[in-house]
Design a protein around this motif. Structure first.
Motif, short mmCIF file in Angstrom:
data_model
loop_
_atom_site.label_atom_id
_atom_site.label_comp_id
_atom_site.label_asym_id
_atom_site.label_seq_id
_atom_site.Cartn_x
_atom_site.Cartn_y
_atom_site.Cartn_z
N GLN A 157 0.83 -1.20 0.00
CA GLN A 157 0.00 0.00 0.00
C GLN A 157 0.86 1.26 0.00
OE1 GLN A 157 -3.49 0.08 -0.20
NE2 GLN A 157 -2.99 2.23 -0.64
N GLN A 160 2.24 1.69 -3.42
CA GLN A 160 1.19 2.13 -4.33
C GLN A 160 0.89 3.62 -4.15
OE1 GLN A 160 -2.38 -0.24 -4.19
NE2 GLN A 160 -3.61 1.32 -5.18
N ASP A 161 0.81 4.07 -2.89
CA ASP A 161 0.57 5.48 -2.63
C ASP A 161 1.70 6.35 -3.15
OD1 ASP A 161 -1.73 4.70 -1.39
OD2 ASP A 161 -0.94 4.87 0.66
N ARG A 162 2.91 5.86 -2.99
CA ARG A 162 4.07 6.61 -3.48
C ARG A 162 4.05 6.73 -4.99
NH1 ARG A 162 9.52 3.54 -2.70
NH2 ARG A 162 8.43 2.28 -4.26
N SER A 164 1.41 6.54 -6.90
CA SER A 164 0.28 7.39 -7.33
C SER A 164 0.67 8.86 -7.30
CB SER A 164 -0.92 7.15 -6.41
OG SER A 164 -1.37 5.82 -6.52
N ALA A 165 1.42 9.24 -6.25
CA ALA A 165 1.87 10.63 -6.14
C ALA A 165 2.84 10.97 -7.28
CB ALA A 165 2.54 10.86 -4.79
#
Length: 420
Positions: A157, A160-162, A164-165
Motif C-alpha cells: 500500500q 502504491q501510494d508513493r 500514485s503521487a
C-alpha cells in the motif's frame, strides 16, 4: 577488540537470520545496548553489546542466515574522554531527514522531520524482503498488524501510494520505475511468482518435523468425547470465573499422565532406556504469523485450573508477538494442539520430538446421539486424536489413556474429585 558472535540463545539453536541493525559502523554503543535483531528458529530476539565502545566493523549484511559462532561485528573499547566526542558524532549521524508526500509537485513533496536514534521495526523477514524489492524504506511504513506490526499489505500500500503521487507529476518516470521493479521479480515458466525465503523459523520447523517423522513410528488413535456436561459446567461458573475449556483439557491430561506415565516420557535409543518424567510440562502448539511455536506450561500437574488458564493466556499472547523467552519454549514433556476453534474436525498431527505423544482437540459441534435406551438426543461432541510413538507404547495403552481422559471430561464432577 571485542567480537560479537551469534551465540546459542535457545535450546538446539543452530543458526539465525540477521534482520535489522540498530547501529552502524562508527557508532558509540553502551554495554547491554540492543545492537542487532535476528530471527532464530523459534523467535525474534535481540543481541546486546557486551561492552561499551565504537563499532569498528560489521561483517554480516541484513537478511543473511549465519550459523552459531559466526562473528557479526567488532567493538573497540574507548577511553572515557573519547566517549563524548563519539556520542556527538553519533547524534549527528542519527539526525536525518525523511520524505513525506505534501503536494503533487515532486520537488515540494518533502518536508524534514528529525528522528532521534534507530527505530525498532516490527516486521517479518519476508515483509522486509518485499520492502527491499519495492525500494520502500520500511521505517516510513505505518503497521496495521497487531502491536503495530508491519504486514506485506502495508508495504504494498505504501509503494502504491508513493507511485500514485509520482504519477501526478510525471507518468513517464513512473513507468520507468515500475519496469525496474518488475525486473527484480522472480519468474517461472513466464509466470510471476512470489518467493518466500525458506529459512529462520520455517526452516527449523521443517527440520524438527522431518526428524520426528523419520525417527518416530507414528500411530494415531481417535475418539469422540461428549462435551455437553463440561460446557454446561463452564457456563455456570463463567460469571465468576472465565476459564477456557483448554484449561480443563490440560488439567485432565495431567491426571491421566500421572496414571499412565509412559505417555509422559522420552526415549533414549543410545542408552536403551525410556525416561519417565516426574513432572508434566505441557507444550501448547500455537499458530503465529511466522509459523508454529510451542510455549510450555511448566509443572502443570502442580497447578490449579485457574493458574493454568492465566499462564496459558500469558504465554499465547507472548507467542503471537514474538516475546517468548527460550526458557518458556523448552522442556515440554507432552504437547497439545487445540485446533477446534479454527474449525478442524480431525487430523493426524506430528509428535513434538523427542516427546512420545501428542493430543489434538478438534471442533465441538452439536450432533444427534442415540442413547442406551434407543432415544435420540442432541449432544455437543468433540473428536480427539492421540498420536503416540509405537516404539515406546502400544495401542492398548493408548485406548486406556484416551478412555480415562474421556471419562474425566464427560463427568466434570469426577474431574473435581480427582483434584481434591
Amino acid at each position: 577488540m571485542v567480537e560479537v558472535k551469534l551465540h546459542d540463545i535457545g535450546e538446539g539453536m543452530t543458526e539465525g537470520n540477521i534482520l535489522t541493525y540498530f547501529i552502524k559502523k562508527g557508532d558509540w554503543v553502551e554495554e547491554d545496548q540492543p545492537i542487532v535483531e535476528l530471527q532464530t528458529e523459534k523467535m525474534v530476539a535481540e543481541l546486546t553489546a557486551p561492552t561499551k565502545g565504537i563499532v569498528k566493523e560489521i561483517f554480516i549484511t541484513e537478511g543473511t542466515t549465519i550459523p552459531v559462532g559466526t562473528t557479526i561485528l567488532t567493538i573497540e573499547s574507548e577511553r572515557g574522554s573519547e566517549k563524548n566526542e563519539s556520542s556527538e558524532m553519533q547524534q549527528k549521524e542519527y539526525d536525518y531527514s525523511v520524505q513525506l508526500a505534501t503536494s503533487d509537485d515532486p520537488e515540494t513533496q518533502t518536508k524534514h522531520k528529525k528522528i532521534k536514534g534507530p527505530k525498532r521495526i516490527k516486521a517479518a523477514p519476508y515483509t522486509r524482503k518485499i520492502a527491499r524489492e519495492l525500494e520502500v524504506d520500511i521505517e516510513l511504513v505505518e503497521g496495521s498488524g497487531k502491536d503495530g506490526r508491519i504486514t506485506v499489505e502495508d508495504v504494498h500500500q505504501f509503494a502504491q501510494d508513493r507511485e500514485s503521487a509520482a504519477t501526478k507529476s510525471d507518468s513517464t518516470n513512473k513507468q520507468i520505475h515500475w519496469q525496474s521493479l518488475m525486473e527484480k521479480r522472480e519468474f517461472h515458466n513466464n509466470e510471476e511468482a512470489n518467493i518466500i525465503p525458506f529459512k529462520g523459523r520455517r526452516k527449523q520447523i521443517a527440520k524438527k518435523m522431518t526428524t520426528s517423522v523419520y525417527t518416530i513410528p507414528h500411530v494415531h488413535h481417535m475418539e469422540e468425547i461428549d462435551m455437553t456436561e463440561l460446557l454446561h459446567f463452564r457456563k455456570e461458573i463463567k460469571s465468576d470465573l472465565d476459564v477456557s475449556v483448554a484449561a480443563f483439557f490440560i488439567k485432565a491430561l495431567t491426571i491421566v499422565l500421572r496414571e499412565h506415565p509412559i505417555f509422559n516420557a522420552k526415549l533414549n535409543e543410545e542408552k536403551e532406556e525410556i525416561r519417565l518424567e516426574k513432572a508434566a510440562h505441557i507444550g501448547i502448539a500455537t499458530d503465529t504469523e511466522d509459523g508454529l511455536i510451542v510455549p510450555v506450561i511448566k509443572n502443570a500437574d502442580k497447578k490449579s485450573i485457574l493458574a493454568i488458564q492465566k499462564e496459558m493466556k500469558e504465554l499465547m499472547n507472548k507467542a503471537r508477538v514474538d516475546k517468548l523467552s527460550p526458557k518458556e519454549m523448552t522442556g515440554s514433556t507432552f504437547t497439545i494442539s487445540n485446533v477446534g476453534p479454527m474449525g478442524s474436525i480431525g487430523a493426524t498431527p506430528i509428535i513434538n520430538y523427542p516427546e512420545v505423544a501428542l493430543m489434538a482437540f478438534h471442533k465441538t459441534k452439536k450432533m444427534p446421539v442415540v442413547t442406551d435406551d434407543d432415544e435420540i438426543i442432541i449432544r455437543s461432541m468433540m473428536n480427539v486424536t492421540l498420536t503416540f510413538d509405537h516404539r515406546v507404547t502400544d495401542g492398548g495403552n493408548a485406548i486406556n489413556f484416551t478412555n480415562r481422559f474421556k471419562a474425566l471430561l464427560e463427568n466434570p464432577k469426577l474431574l473435581l474429585v480427582e483434584l481434591s
